[in-house]
Scaffold this active site. Structure first.
Site, PDB file in Angstrom:
ATOM      1  N   ARG A  36       0.820  -1.217   0.000  1.00 46.71           N
ATOM      2  CA  ARG A  36       0.000   0.000   0.000  1.00 46.71           C
ATOM      3  C   ARG A  36       0.851   1.264   0.000  1.00 46.71           C
ATOM      4  O   ARG A  36       0.452   2.276  -0.569  1.00 46.71           O
ATOM      5  CB  ARG A  36      -0.939   0.009   1.200  1.00 46.71           C
ATOM      6  CG  ARG A  36      -2.068  -0.977   1.026  1.00 46.71           C
ATOM      7  CD  ARG A  36      -3.032  -0.893   2.169  1.00 46.71           C
ATOM      8  NE  ARG A  36      -4.239  -1.633   1.869  1.00 46.71           N
ATOM      9  CZ  ARG A  36      -5.023  -2.159   2.793  1.00 46.71           C
ATOM     10  NH1 ARG A  36      -4.727  -2.025   4.064  1.00 46.71           N
ATOM     11  NH2 ARG A  36      -6.101  -2.809   2.445  1.00 46.71           N
ATOM     12  N   LYS A 199     -18.015 -16.036   3.517  1.00 46.46           N
ATOM     13  CA  LYS A 199     -19.432 -15.847   3.809  1.00 46.46           C
ATOM     14  C   LYS A 199     -20.288 -15.386   2.639  1.00 46.46           C
ATOM     15  O   LYS A 199     -19.918 -14.458   1.920  1.00 46.46           O
ATOM     16  CB  LYS A 199     -19.575 -14.813   4.931  1.00 46.46           C
ATOM     17  CG  LYS A 199     -19.187 -15.376   6.291  1.00 46.46           C
ATOM     18  CD  LYS A 199     -18.896 -14.287   7.269  1.00 46.46           C
ATOM     19  CE  LYS A 199     -20.087 -14.027   8.167  1.00 46.46           C
ATOM     20  NZ  LYS A 199     -19.819 -12.841   9.013  1.00 46.46           N
ATOM     21  N   GLY A 355      -7.605  -7.526  -0.729  1.00 46.42           N
ATOM     22  CA  GLY A 355      -7.778  -8.448   0.395  1.00 46.42           C
ATOM     23  C   GLY A 355      -7.194  -9.814   0.106  1.00 46.42           C
ATOM     24  O   GLY A 355      -6.065  -9.937  -0.368  1.00 46.42           O
ATOM     25  N   GLY A 378     -12.814  -3.751   0.542  1.00 47.81           N
ATOM     26  CA  GLY A 378     -14.203  -3.305   0.711  1.00 47.81           C
ATOM     27  C   GLY A 378     -14.627  -2.298  -0.342  1.00 47.81           C
ATOM     28  O   GLY A 378     -15.756  -2.335  -0.837  1.00 47.81           O
TER      29      GLY A 378
HETATM   30  P1  AMP Z   1     -13.391 -13.346   2.623  1.00 51.75           P
HETATM   31  O1  AMP Z   1     -12.695 -12.367   3.536  1.00 51.75           O
HETATM   32  O2  AMP Z   1     -14.855 -13.445   2.802  1.00 51.75           O
HETATM   33  O3  AMP Z   1     -12.950 -13.193   1.185  1.00 51.75           O
HETATM   34  O4  AMP Z   1     -12.900 -14.765   3.097  1.00 51.75           O
HETATM   35  C1  AMP Z   1     -11.582 -15.152   3.014  1.00 51.75           C
HETATM   36  C2  AMP Z   1     -11.360 -16.282   3.976  1.00 51.75           C
HETATM   37  O5  AMP Z   1     -12.231 -17.340   3.689  1.00 51.75           O
HETATM   38  C3  AMP Z   1      -9.957 -16.834   3.901  1.00 51.75           C
HETATM   39  O6  AMP Z   1      -9.294 -16.559   5.085  1.00 51.75           O
HETATM   40  C4  AMP Z   1     -10.182 -18.322   3.719  1.00 51.75           C
HETATM   41  O7  AMP Z   1      -9.362 -19.113   4.555  1.00 51.75           O
HETATM   42  C5  AMP Z   1     -11.628 -18.524   4.105  1.00 51.75           C
HETATM   43  N1  AMP Z   1     -12.222 -19.683   3.433  1.00 51.75           N
HETATM   44  C6  AMP Z   1     -12.210 -19.955   2.123  1.00 51.75           C
HETATM   45  N2  AMP Z   1     -12.823 -21.120   1.880  1.00 51.75           N
HETATM   46  C7  AMP Z   1     -13.224 -21.614   3.062  1.00 51.75           C
HETATM   47  C8  AMP Z   1     -13.898 -22.789   3.466  1.00 51.75           C
HETATM   48  N3  AMP Z   1     -14.271 -23.698   2.566  1.00 51.75           N
HETATM   49  N4  AMP Z   1     -14.153 -22.949   4.767  1.00 51.75           N
HETATM   50  C9  AMP Z   1     -13.765 -22.031   5.678  1.00 51.75           C
HETATM   51  N5  AMP Z   1     -13.123 -20.908   5.353  1.00 51.75           N
HETATM   52  C10 AMP Z   1     -12.854 -20.680   4.060  1.00 51.75           C
END
Ligand code: AMP
Length: 397
Positions: A36, A199, A355, A378
């Site tokens: 950054r 999520k 991210g 974000g």
């Molecule tokens: P996000 O910040 O929503 O993009 O989520 C990223 C995070 O999701 C990363 O730290 C991954 O380790 C986690 N992740 C990806 N796939 C899975 C999964 N199948 N089960 C649990 N965590 C996950």
């Protein structure tokens, strides 16, 4: 709005809002990823090389109640100096008399870094009086903090109003917006969006908006299992958001109606616990035994996703395919990163959301093999949700 490149910075103090919210090593306090800071260098060097001086404004972490040593920007002064190749003056405040004396004394070519602007609750409240005080540090305002452009904070948004003829986007901000707009408004078809991560709830809005833009939406990561559950699948102990089952059904139905192909990972690498050394197996994603959890996409899904990407002309990627931080569950994310790089080599335009997707591309050494890696997590997400970014609007108004 002024064009940054045409603006005369000679003998002017430029207030530059940057995003220096970099990660630090917990033990040594060293900056572990300086991306950054590096990303802002072209903007800062342009101002300094054209006879201006720079007053840097940034947030750092999320302090709740005023100053806290762990959120002090003083910790990164040495790193910023090193990367800029010149001394950086620091002041442990934003609007004290000392801060104003220091900015007023700046000579062309000099740089002053103000303390974490979020030490003031007025910052996140978007307080106009606070913004007015910040504005007194310079004669022009440059916003280069794309990563904070989705926040209507004093230093990202309100401050711009005090520079009606002297406000502009920096080079990083412009690059981010040019690339994001290219995908949002001028995507060559087929346009494939890859959405992953933990999520569904974090990604619902972007998926809903992408249904109006993309030809293919690849869904991976933890969020995919709520989609399988919604269709009656057995997902064991995989991530699931019960309250989003209906949303998933609605997305699948809307996609059908709009002729958008949704690609879910047909198979999974499952684990008996959430750990790097867990026992693993491959199964269909909708036949996961009780107590086992899907932590990566399987080889069939990887193959199918790769084929879609091979034929894509525009690719947007936000969110990993699995728990790529653990070697046992990185294969899907790595294969997708390689497929995005191969498609880019074949002429596709690929935009990697900040991210975790940016971290993944970097982990596999592919950051130079994709078209653009965004610094905004974000902010990029909200942009593709179809929202107006307040930081951008304030500059362009
Ligand atoms: P996000 O910040 O929503 O993009 O989520 C990223 C995070 O999701 C990363 O730290 C991954 O380790 C986690 N992740 C990806 N796939 C899975 C999964 N199948 N089960 C649990 N965590 C996950």
């Amino acid at each position: 709005m002024q064009a940054f490149q045409d603006y005369n910075f000679q003998n002017k103090r430029a207030i530059v809002r940057v995003d220096f919210n970099v990660p630090l090593d917990k033990n040594t306090g060293a900056v572990t990823d300086d991306k950054r800071i590096r990303a802002a260098l072209p903007t800062l060097n342009h101002i300094l090389n054209n006879g201006g001086s720079v007053v840097l404004l940034s947030h750092f972490g999320r302090p709740k109640n005023g100053p806290e040593a762990i959120f002090s920007l003083e910790q990164i002064v040495a790193k910023v100096s090193e990367l800029m190749g010149r001394k950086v003056i620091f002041v442990s405040d934003c609007i004290s008399e000392e801060a104003f004396l220091k900015s007023a004394a700046l000579q062309p070519g000099e740089v002053l870094l103000l303390e974490n602007v979020r030490f003031y609750k007025e910052e996140t409240a978007g307080d106009k009086d606070f913004a007015k005080k910040l504005a007194q540090h310079g004669q022009c305002y440059v916003n280069d903090a794309f990563g904070a452009a989705h926040r209507a904070h004093a230093s990202t948004t309100q401050i711009a109003a005090f520079f009606p003829n002297d406000k502009m986007s920096g080079l990083l901000m412009k690059g981010e917006l040019d690339n994001a707009r290219k995908v949002l408004h001028e995507a060559q078809k087929p346009f494939t969006a890859i959405v992953g991560g933990a999520k569904v709830s974090d990604k619902v809005l972007i998926v809903q908006n992408l249904l109006n833009l993309a030809d293919h939406i690849i869904i991976g990561g933890g969020m995919a299992y709520t989609f399988f559950k919604a269709q009656g699948g057995e997902i064991g102990a995989s991530l699931c958001e019960e309250e989003r089952l209906e949303t998933c059904k609605e997305i699948l139905a809307a996609a059908k109606e709009k002729g958008v192909q949704i690609h879910l990972p047909t198979d999974a690498i499952i684990a008996d616990r959430f750990a790097a050394d867990a026992a693993t197996q491959q199964t269909p994603s909708d036949e996961i035994p009780a107590n086992w959890m899907g932590l990566d996409i399987g080889p069939k899904a990887t193959q199918a996703f790769t084929e879609v990407l091979q034929n894509s002309k525009t690719i947007l990627w936000n969110g990993p395919m699995g728990v790529f931080e653990m070697a046992a569950f990185e294969q899907g994310t790595k294969a997708v990163a390689l497929a995005v790089a191969a498609a880019t080599k074949n002429g596709a335009f690929s935009l990697i959301g900040g991210g975790d997707s940016a971290a993944a591309v970097q982990k596999f050494g592919l950051q130079n093999d994709v078209s653009y890696v965004s610094t905004g997590g974000g902010a990029l997400l909200e942009y593709f949700e179809g929202k107006v970014l307040p930081g951008v609007q304030a500059i362009e108004a």
